[in-house]
Design an enzyme around this catalytic site. Structure first.
Site, PDB file in Angstrom:
ATOM      1  N   ASN A  11      39.337  31.887 -57.831  1.00 16.15           N
ATOM      2  CA  ASN A  11      39.336  32.164 -59.269  1.00 16.15           C
ATOM      3  C   ASN A  11      39.378  33.675 -59.485  1.00 16.15           C
ATOM      4  O   ASN A  11      39.341  34.445 -58.529  1.00 16.15           O
ATOM      5  CB  ASN A  11      38.128  31.513 -59.947  1.00 16.15           C
ATOM      6  CG  ASN A  11      36.828  32.058 -59.404  1.00 16.15           C
ATOM      7  OD1 ASN A  11      36.505  33.218 -59.601  1.00 16.15           O
ATOM      8  ND2 ASN A  11      36.090  31.212 -58.678  1.00 16.15           N
ATOM      9  N   PHE A  20      25.443  31.712 -66.199  1.00 16.93           N
ATOM     10  CA  PHE A  20      26.543  32.266 -66.983  1.00 16.93           C
ATOM     11  C   PHE A  20      27.404  31.086 -67.417  1.00 16.93           C
ATOM     12  O   PHE A  20      27.584  30.143 -66.641  1.00 16.93           O
ATOM     13  CB  PHE A  20      27.389  33.215 -66.119  1.00 16.93           C
ATOM     14  CG  PHE A  20      26.862  34.620 -66.086  1.00 16.93           C
ATOM     15  CD1 PHE A  20      25.569  34.872 -65.684  1.00 16.93           C
ATOM     16  CD2 PHE A  20      27.666  35.682 -66.481  1.00 16.93           C
ATOM     17  CE1 PHE A  20      25.067  36.168 -65.667  1.00 16.93           C
ATOM     18  CE2 PHE A  20      27.171  36.981 -66.470  1.00 16.93           C
ATOM     19  CZ  PHE A  20      25.872  37.224 -66.061  1.00 16.93           C
ATOM     20  N   ASP A  23      34.242  24.474 -58.715  1.00 18.41           N
ATOM     21  CA  ASP A  23      33.713  23.140 -59.035  1.00 18.41           C
ATOM     22  C   ASP A  23      34.298  22.081 -58.104  1.00 18.41           C
ATOM     23  O   ASP A  23      33.779  20.985 -58.008  1.00 18.41           O
ATOM     24  CB  ASP A  23      34.045  22.774 -60.485  1.00 18.41           C
ATOM     25  CG  ASP A  23      33.258  23.628 -61.467  1.00 18.41           C
ATOM     26  OD1 ASP A  23      32.105  23.956 -61.150  1.00 18.41           O
ATOM     27  OD2 ASP A  23      33.803  23.990 -62.532  1.00 18.41           O
ATOM     28  N   LYS A  58      21.105  22.354 -67.074  1.00 16.57           N
ATOM     29  CA  LYS A  58      20.724  23.020 -65.822  1.00 16.57           C
ATOM     30  C   LYS A  58      19.301  23.556 -65.886  1.00 16.57           C
ATOM     31  O   LYS A  58      18.883  24.299 -65.002  1.00 16.57           O
ATOM     32  CB  LYS A  58      21.734  24.129 -65.491  1.00 16.57           C
ATOM     33  CG  LYS A  58      23.175  23.604 -65.374  1.00 16.57           C
ATOM     34  CD  LYS A  58      24.143  24.587 -64.744  1.00 16.57           C
ATOM     35  CE  LYS A  58      25.570  24.063 -64.827  1.00 16.57           C
ATOM     36  NZ  LYS A  58      26.493  24.634 -63.862  1.00 16.57           N
ATOM     37  N   LYS A  77      24.985  23.620 -71.290  1.00 18.31           N
ATOM     38  CA  LYS A  77      24.743  23.984 -69.884  1.00 18.31           C
ATOM     39  C   LYS A  77      23.304  24.427 -69.688  1.00 18.31           C
ATOM     40  O   LYS A  77      22.670  24.100 -68.683  1.00 18.31           O
ATOM     41  CB  LYS A  77      25.695  25.107 -69.456  1.00 18.31           C
ATOM     42  CG  LYS A  77      27.080  24.600 -69.144  1.00 18.31           C
ATOM     43  CD  LYS A  77      28.050  25.701 -68.758  1.00 18.31           C
ATOM     44  CE  LYS A  77      29.461  25.127 -68.735  1.00 18.31           C
ATOM     45  NZ  LYS A  77      30.502  26.132 -68.642  1.00 18.31           N
TER      46      LYS A  77
HETATM   47  N1  CTP Z   1      27.411  27.059 -61.174  1.00 21.78           N
HETATM   48  C1  CTP Z   1      26.737  26.643 -60.044  1.00 21.78           C
HETATM   49  N2  CTP Z   1      27.335  25.800 -59.170  1.00 21.78           N
HETATM   50  C2  CTP Z   1      28.561  25.301 -59.417  1.00 21.78           C
HETATM   51  C3  CTP Z   1      29.264  25.697 -60.584  1.00 21.78           C
HETATM   52  C4  CTP Z   1      28.656  26.576 -61.435  1.00 21.78           C
HETATM   53  O1  CTP Z   1      25.596  27.081 -59.832  1.00 21.78           O
HETATM   54  N3  CTP Z   1      29.121  24.489 -58.536  1.00 21.78           N
HETATM   55  C5  CTP Z   1      26.748  28.004 -62.089  1.00 21.78           C
HETATM   56  C6  CTP Z   1      27.555  29.251 -62.358  1.00 21.78           C
HETATM   57  O2  CTP Z   1      27.230  30.274 -61.447  1.00 21.78           O
HETATM   58  C7  CTP Z   1      27.117  29.603 -63.774  1.00 21.78           C
HETATM   59  C8  CTP Z   1      26.817  28.267 -64.399  1.00 21.78           C
HETATM   60  O3  CTP Z   1      26.615  27.357 -63.318  1.00 21.78           O
HETATM   61  O4  CTP Z   1      25.952  30.376 -63.786  1.00 21.78           O
HETATM   62  C9  CTP Z   1      27.886  27.726 -65.293  1.00 21.78           C
HETATM   63  O5  CTP Z   1      29.129  27.819 -64.659  1.00 21.78           O
HETATM   64  P1  CTP Z   1      30.482  27.416 -65.392  1.00 21.78           P
HETATM   65  O6  CTP Z   1      31.608  27.532 -64.414  1.00 21.78           O
HETATM   66  O7  CTP Z   1      30.584  28.119 -66.707  1.00 21.78           O
HETATM   67  O8  CTP Z   1      30.229  25.929 -65.758  1.00 21.78           O
HETATM   68  P2  CTP Z   1      30.218  24.627 -64.929  1.00 21.78           P
HETATM   69  O9  CTP Z   1      28.810  24.162 -64.780  1.00 21.78           O
HETATM   70  O10 CTP Z   1      31.014  24.782 -63.675  1.00 21.78           O
HETATM   71  O11 CTP Z   1      30.957  23.638 -65.942  1.00 21.78           O
HETATM   72  P3  CTP Z   1      32.497  23.669 -66.468  1.00 21.78           P
HETATM   73  O12 CTP Z   1      33.297  24.359 -65.401  1.00 21.78           O
HETATM   74  O13 CTP Z   1      32.811  22.239 -66.623  1.00 21.78           O
HETATM   75  O14 CTP Z   1      32.502  24.418 -67.762  1.00 21.78           O
END
Ligand code: CTP
Length: 387
Positions: free
Chosen positions: A209, A320, A278, A338, A334
């Site tokens: 990313n 974040f 993800d 979380k 979120k």
């Molecule tokens: N995060 C995490 N582990 C993952 C994905 C995300 O700990 N596998 C954490 C990121 O570091 C961030 C937060 O979760 O602090 C939100 O990440 P974001 O990418 O915005 O959201 P997601 O939970 O991945 O949901 P989506 O992509 O569906 O918006």
């Protein structure tokens, strides 16, 4: 605020040299003792008398000035100073510092001082982008210099691009932070993640990313400066490691999970600034050969924050949220899912930039909008909101 602090202000030959006059006058307002050192080129742009009048001290133009009481000003003054700030700093001065050259008063002082060092570049956009200047800038950060800016804006050549020296007010805030920053996070252990994870497709390809890691690194820097013991778990970011910060490098979401799980045990706060993948590719395979098309089967990675949320204890959890729509609504979701204490909601425009804007939301639903600012400023605001 700066009473008792001695600041050397180096001014070099960039058109923003006139803004250095505002800097001197603001520093004097804050009761600092200010000495101005000018290069010959800077003296072509702004008269030394301006700085002499504003600072109340003789201006150092070369190493042989008879006017200054001490015989070797580049040593005595640079030893006495609390801070050397060069604003504006040209590509030439950055190069001299990177190379350890000392052929004028300012570069000599830059080499001999043991004070804190701050530098605000100001130059044409192409010069700033030049790989040699980029390498020199990176090098001086490693040598202990703090950089502020440059910013995007109107340049002397008329272009709208990067290269403008940061505004005097921003430089003043950074100086205050550097010289009188509270050590309010002393005794705190903070785990910060930064960068973007990579998930292997085959031995030569990966899913990635656009995260640069700049936000997480800025938080690590600000937290360390405020006295915290910082561990930075960094995924694929090529940025200088802030002073005093312990770095753990990882590549994939899996490696990041393992590193966070190990480090989070006795942390007072975990700040997940990293963009964690993800999805990962389901099956390992040899290099994929070219063909008409390709279908990759992906499976979900573990959500690192969610895993921590289960055994949260007193530890503060900060996430974040990267959103392209419904910023606040999605971020709140979120935060709840979380079990976070705080979330910073922002858009993809912050990726790779030195600046950021966003919204901070806490457990109680309180929301603070953070307008566009240097990532370090945003970092400080996030830390203020956590502790
Ligand atoms: N995060 C995490 N582990 C993952 C994905 C995300 O700990 N596998 C954490 C990121 O570091 C961030 C937060 O979760 O602090 C939100 O990440 P974001 O990418 O915005 O959201 P997601 O939970 O991945 O949901 P989506 O992509 O569906 O918006």
């Amino acid at each position: 605020m700066l009473k008792g602090k001695t600041i050397i202000l180096g001014v070099t030959g960039c058109i923003a040299a006139y803004k250095a006059a505002t800097l001197v006058s603001r520093l004097k307002d804050l009761d600092a003792e200010v000495w101005v050192v000018m290069t010959a080129e800077a003296a072509q742009l702004v008269g030394p008398l301006t700085f002499r009048t504003l600072s109340g001290n003789p201006v150092i133009l070369d190493l042989y000035s008879q006017e200054i009481a001490t015989p070797v000003p580049h040593i005595s003054l640079s030893q006495k100073a609390d801070l050397l700030v060069i604003a504006p700093a040209t590509a030439n001065m950055i190069g001299k510092i990177a190379g350890g050259l000392a052929d004028d008063a300012l570069s000599t002082m830059a080499l001999s001082t043991t004070a804190k060092k701050l530098l605000a570049p100001g130059m044409n956009c192409e010069m700033w982008r030049n790989p040699a200047v980029a390498a020199n800038s990176e090098k001086i950060v490693k040598l202990g210099w703090e950089l502020i800016g440059p910013e995007e804006g109107k340049l002397a050549c008329g272009d709208l691009d990067i290269g403008r020296m940061s505004e005097p007010e921003e430089i003043i805030s950074r100086i205050i932070e550097l010289l009188v920053a509270p050590r309010d996070l002393k005794g705190k252990k903070i785990l910060i993640t930064a960068g973007g994870t990579r998930e292997q497709i085959d031995p030569v390809r990966y899913l990635a990313n656009r995260s640069s890691g700049k936000m997480g690194y800025a938080i690590a820097k600000a937290a360390s400066r405020r006295g915290a013991a910082v561990t930075l778990i960094s995924a694929n970011a090529s940025l200088p490691v802030p002073a005093g910060v312990r770095l753990v490098e990882v590549e994939s979401a899996r490696e990041m999970l393992a590193a966070v799980a190990g480090g989070a045990q006795n942390a007072d706060a975990v700040i997940m600034a990293a963009a964690v993948a993800d999805f990962k590719v389901k099956s390992k395979r040899a290099k994929i050969k070219k063909g008409k098309g390709l279908v990759l089967e992906l499976e979900a990675t573990s959500d690192i924050l969610k895993k921590l949320a289960g055994k949260k204890g007193k530890r503060k959890l900060v996430g974040f949220a990267l959103e392209t729509e419904n910023l606040v609504k999605n971020a709140k979701k979120k935060l709840a899912e979380k079990n976070l204490d705080l979330i910073f909601a922002n858009g993809p425009e912050n990726f790779g930039s030195d600046q950021a804007r966003g919204v901070l939301i806490d457990r109680a639903g309180r929301r603070v909008d953070l307008p566009l600012a240097d990532k370090e400023t945003i970092a400080s605001r996030i830390l203020d909101a956590i502790f």
